[in-house]
Design an enzyme around this catalytic site. Structure first.
Site, PDB file in Angstrom:
ATOM      1  CG  HIS A   1      -1.775  -1.114   1.379  1.00 34.50           C
ATOM      2  ND1 HIS A   1      -2.163  -1.636   2.572  1.00 34.50           N
ATOM      3  CD2 HIS A   1      -2.352  -1.886   0.427  1.00 34.50           C
ATOM      4  CE1 HIS A   1      -2.938  -2.670   2.371  1.00 34.50           C
ATOM      5  NE2 HIS A   1      -3.073  -2.840   1.077  1.00 34.50           N
TER       6      HIS A   1
ATOM      7  CE  LYS B   1      19.042 -17.648  -1.498  1.00 36.11           C
ATOM      8  NZ  LYS B   1      18.233 -17.508  -2.710  1.00 36.11           N
ATOM      9  NE  ARG B   2      19.814  -6.883   0.345  1.00 32.51           N
ATOM     10  CZ  ARG B   2      19.734  -5.575   0.146  1.00 32.51           C
ATOM     11  NH1 ARG B   2      20.178  -5.057  -0.982  1.00 32.51           N
ATOM     12  NH2 ARG B   2      19.234  -4.780   1.061  1.00 32.51           N
TER      13      ARG B   2
ATOM     14  CE  LYS C   1      15.947 -13.220  -0.828  1.00 36.22           C
ATOM     15  NZ  LYS C   1      15.789 -13.949  -2.098  1.00 36.22           N
TER      16      LYS C   1
ATOM     17  CB  THR D   1      17.028 -14.823 -10.759  1.00 38.59           C
ATOM     18  OG1 THR D   1      17.450 -13.810  -9.828  1.00 38.59           O
ATOM     19  CG2 THR D   1      15.708 -14.434 -11.396  1.00 38.59           C
TER      20      THR D   1
ATOM     21  CE  LYS E   1      21.632 -14.317 -10.966  1.00 42.37           C
ATOM     22  NZ  LYS E   1      21.721 -13.322  -9.880  1.00 42.37           N
TER      23      LYS E   1
END
Ligand code: PLP
Length: 801
Positions: A349, A529-530, A535, A636, A640
């Site tokens: 929002h 990754k972040r 995650k 993604t 890889k």
């Protein structure tokens, strides 16, 4: 006896890197020297390595210019439908090597640089990453641009030229410290400012009602100054444009009512306007309602739409009288493409800033949509549904539901992996899906095989090209042909050898740049990754601790040699920072334990970015993709690794589901809850202490974290993390712990059988063709944009002599 090949000689042997004809090499050397002299104004006595990098970059850039101009002329002549990709992030990384690869100049440049007595890899390393993105979403935009150019689409990327990209991450005493990313300090040889296309963008002000309509007055004007960056396709002579806007204060900014002293202040205040393009917001998958961010979004949209309409009007089609006055024809020539992220923040929002004069517009839209348009007629009397589908959230503060606004305004809406699209249709967008099922589609994400194979892993690209030729680079499905070689001893050996070389190279890099020594024969188990709770880096931490506890218990035989890397940054996100601290703390204990020795190393690499991913991915044996099912839209990074010959350990989430399908379920390590299990658990309630009390190794690990085993000087350092895991873990780490550990045991067992391991690797590489962004973009082109991709070349210009 032949002596081992130098890096230079090795690079030269590889055919996918283009031919190094003598003539080319001579021209390149001449042009390099010309740029050193005329552009850099240096001679070789005083030139620095950065000067050499800039001379090389300019030399390579010269080869883009003719193709760039030709491509734009070609688009003018043909006047095809244009595709515009609007994004606040384009995470491009470096440009030099990518340009050489796509223009087949790599070997020739390598040879020229070598003959000039310089080292190519050293020069490449001087280039700053264009870090104008946070992670997956920004990198996706960059991969898409590469594919759009490689498929000959008349496409443009439009975004913001941030003066500061994603911050540089330093680890100090185990904690993350951010530094500003001053990437433009030395200049950017790849961009071209286009002040002639500057556009005004208006902010604030008020509306005045006149008989002839409403006027918007007393606005603050900021100029949008475009900078163009070339986007070359793969060996097809196409060069598209990425146009990034920079904010400039107009000359008269705040000068209107200056008096003595006010003039100085007015000039100083120009910075306020120019702050719009100052810095990238460092949030990945997280919405932060900041006014400056909203201004950035408005800035790029307002400037871009003006530019699109300008281009339409001067186009062959648009300049015809009928079209100029009839904007109904615009859709025939223009497609807008916006990517947004909904999964993590289901309540996506935006707060209404009354100052921006939005409410009236939105209310009108909402009214039109709900009352006049279809909901009411399709679902008569269903007031509940009308409330759910409203563009305005009811409640104390009126908020616009941005997701709903997007759906209403868009011609098509898509998820980015099959499971993601299915979830959207069944949950957040259910009502809209029921009303307009045809509007909802799936386009599974992809990555460009140029950067993520040819460029970062030339050894593997070559081994593949020797078997099936080079066409797979533009048609990645051809990797299926490798299935013939699954039992081919020579191919198995070659694939294993390339992996070993990549690991050695990465180990050397780690030693040089991070002062850490790892055993190149250990398994490279990598999660890059972040950092985000969903995650589940914490699940990985628990695995490391469990593994460590088993290893240090001498009565238990160790499972396998093993090492682990955890990389990647996090912004002002407290939990993420605590996770980094936990990982570095675990590393301090594990890496210094003589009993464990080099059987386990835990390394947190600072300053994760595209260039570091390019180094880490080719070296990975095992790829960690362990998000809670239903939370990762696609991922993604997972693709890889698959393409570069790593096996995946992962949950049935995002694109992992389709990766399992393409590689075969036997060739991927899947564990943990499925989406249905997570939903069922949400209904029943997740109780972390149940697992804690039942699973002794889990209890041991948590007790160690809670009791200061990894932070002896500060035993309660991780109490927040323990509290999170035990009491309010939305991502249910403990529920997947047991299955994850069992799955890791299977991984270790297989790693002891190298040949079987490599066979599975080959199944993965052969199955990774689907995950080319060329496939993704072809589907967008045909199924949504209504344009036809093409592998045809356009005419080549005369290259610089
Ligand atoms: C590919 C990539 C990502 C996305 O990785 P995920 O594992 O899908 O989150 C993030 N950052 C960089 C630098 C990347 O190259």
């Amino acid at each position: 006896m032949s002596k081992p090949l130098s890096d230079h000689d090795k690079r030269k042997q590889i055919s996918v890197r283009g031919l190094a004809g003598v003539e080319n090499v001579t021209d390149l050397k001449t042009n390099f020297n010309r740029h050193l002299h005329f552009t850099l104004v240096k001679d070789r006595n005083v030139a620095t390595r950065r000067d050499y990098y800039f001379a090389l970059a300019n030399t390579v850039r010269d080869h883009l210019v003719g193709r760039w101009i030709r491509t734009q002329q070609h688009y003018y002549e043909k006047d095809p439908k244009r595709v515009y990709y609007l994004s606040l992030e384009f995470y491009m990384g470096r440009t030099l090597q990518n340009t050489m690869v796509n223009l087949a100049l790599e070997n020739a440049c390598d040879e020229a640089v070598y003959q000039l007595g310089l080292d190519m890899e050293e020069l490449e390393d001087i280039e700053e990453d264009a870090g104008l993105g946070n992670g997956g979403l920004g990198r996706l935009a960059a991969c898409f641009l590469d594919s759009m150019a490689s498929l000959g689409l008349a496409a443009y990327g439009y975004g913001i030229r941030y003066e500061f990209g994603i911050f540089n991450q330093k680890i100090v005493n185990g904690w993350q410290v951010e530094e500003a990313d001053d990437w433009l300090r030395y200049g950017n040889p790849w961009e071209k400012a286009r002040p002639e296309y500057m556009r005004p963008v208006h902010f604030y002000g008020r509306t005045e009602h006149h008989p002839d309509g409403v006027k918007w007055v007393d606005t603050q004007v900021v100029l949008a100054l475009p900078y163009d960056t070339p986007v070359p396709g793969y060996r097809n002579n196409v060069v598209n444009t990425m146009r990034l806007w920079s904010a400039k204060a107009p000359c008269e900014f705040n000068l209107k009512d200056f008096n003595v002293g006010g003039y100085i202040q007015a000039v100083l205040d120009r910075n306020l306007a120019e702050n719009i393009s100052r810095v990238l917001y460092p949030n990945d998958n997280f919405f932060e309602g900041k006014e400056l961010r909203l201004k950035q979004e408005y800035f790029v949209v307002a400037a871009t739409l003006q530019d699109i309409i300008r281009r339409f009007k001067v186009s062959k089609f648009g300049s015809r009288e009928i079209a100029r006055t009839d904007f109904n024809k615009l859709p025939e020539k223009v497609r807008l493409f916006i990517i947004s992220s909904f999964l993590q923040d289901r309540s996506c929002h935006v707060c209404l800033f009354s100052a921006l004069r939005w409410p009236s517009i939105i209310y009108i839209l909402s009214f039109l949509y709900l009352a006049v348009q279809r909901v009411a007629s399709l679902f008569p009397g269903d007031t509940d549904r009308m409330r759910r589908m409203s563009l305005i959230e009811e409640g104390g503060i009126k908020r616009v539901n941005m997701a709903h606004l997007c759906i209403v305004g868009a011609h098509a809406v898509n998820g980015v992996a099959r499971i993601h699209s299915d979830i959207l249709k069944a949950t957040v967008f259910k009502d809209f899906y029921e009303m307009d099922p045809h509007k909802f589609q799936n386009k599974t994400n992809g990555i460009t095989p140029r950067r993520w194979l040819v460029m970062c892993n030339p050894g593997l690209a070559e081994v593949i090209a020797e078997r099936i030729g080079e066409d797979f680079i533009r048609d990645l499905d051809q990797l299926k042909k490798l299935l013939k070689f699954v039992n081919d001893e020579a191919f198995i050996r070659d694939v294993a050898k390339v992996k070993q070389e990549n690991k050695l190279k990465f180990a050397t890099h780690l030693e040089e740049h991070y002062k850490v020594k790892i055993n190149p024969n250990s398994m490279f188990d990598i999660q890059v990754k972040r950092i985000h709770e969903y995650k589940r880096q914490l699940l990985n931490c628990l695995h490391i601790i469990t593994f460590y506890n088993r290893e240090s218990d001498l009565s238990v035989q160790f499972v396998t040699d093993f090492m682990l890397l955890l990389l990647q940054a996090a912004p002002g996100y407290h939990t993420a920072k605590m996770i980094i601290r936990l990982i570095t703390a675990i590393g301090e204990v594990v890496n210094n334990d003589p009993v464990v020795g080099d059987r386990l190393k835990v390394i947190f690499l600072e300053n994760y970015r595209v260039t570091l991913a390019e180094k880490a991915v080719p070296a990975a044996d095992l790829s960690e993709q362990i998000s809670t099912a239903g939370t990762e839209a696609s991922g993604t990074g997972n693709m890889k690794f698959m393409l570069n010959g790593a096996l995946t350990i992962g949950t049935m989430d995002g694109a992992n589901v389709e990766m399992a399908e393409e590689a075969g379920e036997d060739n991927i390590f899947i564990f943990g809850m499925r989406v249905e299990d997570v939903e069922a658990m949400d209904k029943k309630g997740y109780n972390a202490s149940e697992y804690y009390n039942r699973i002794p190794e889990l209890k041991q690990a948590i007790d160690q974290i809670a009791g200061g085993f990894f932070s002896p000087k500060q035993p309660d350092l991780f109490k927040d993390i323990v509290n999170l895991l035990m009491h309010h873990d939305r991502f249910k780490v403990f529920a997947d712990y047991e299955d994850y550990i069992k799955c890791q045991e299977k991984v270790s067992a297989l790693y002891k059988k190298p040949k079987e391991w490599v066979k599975k690797v080959i199944y993965n590489i052969a199955g990774s063709g689907k995950f080319s962004s060329d496939r993704t973009i072809s589907q967008y082109a045909r199924e949504i944009w209504g344009v036809e991709p093409s592998l045809e070349k356009i005419a080549a210009p005369d290259d610089p002599k």
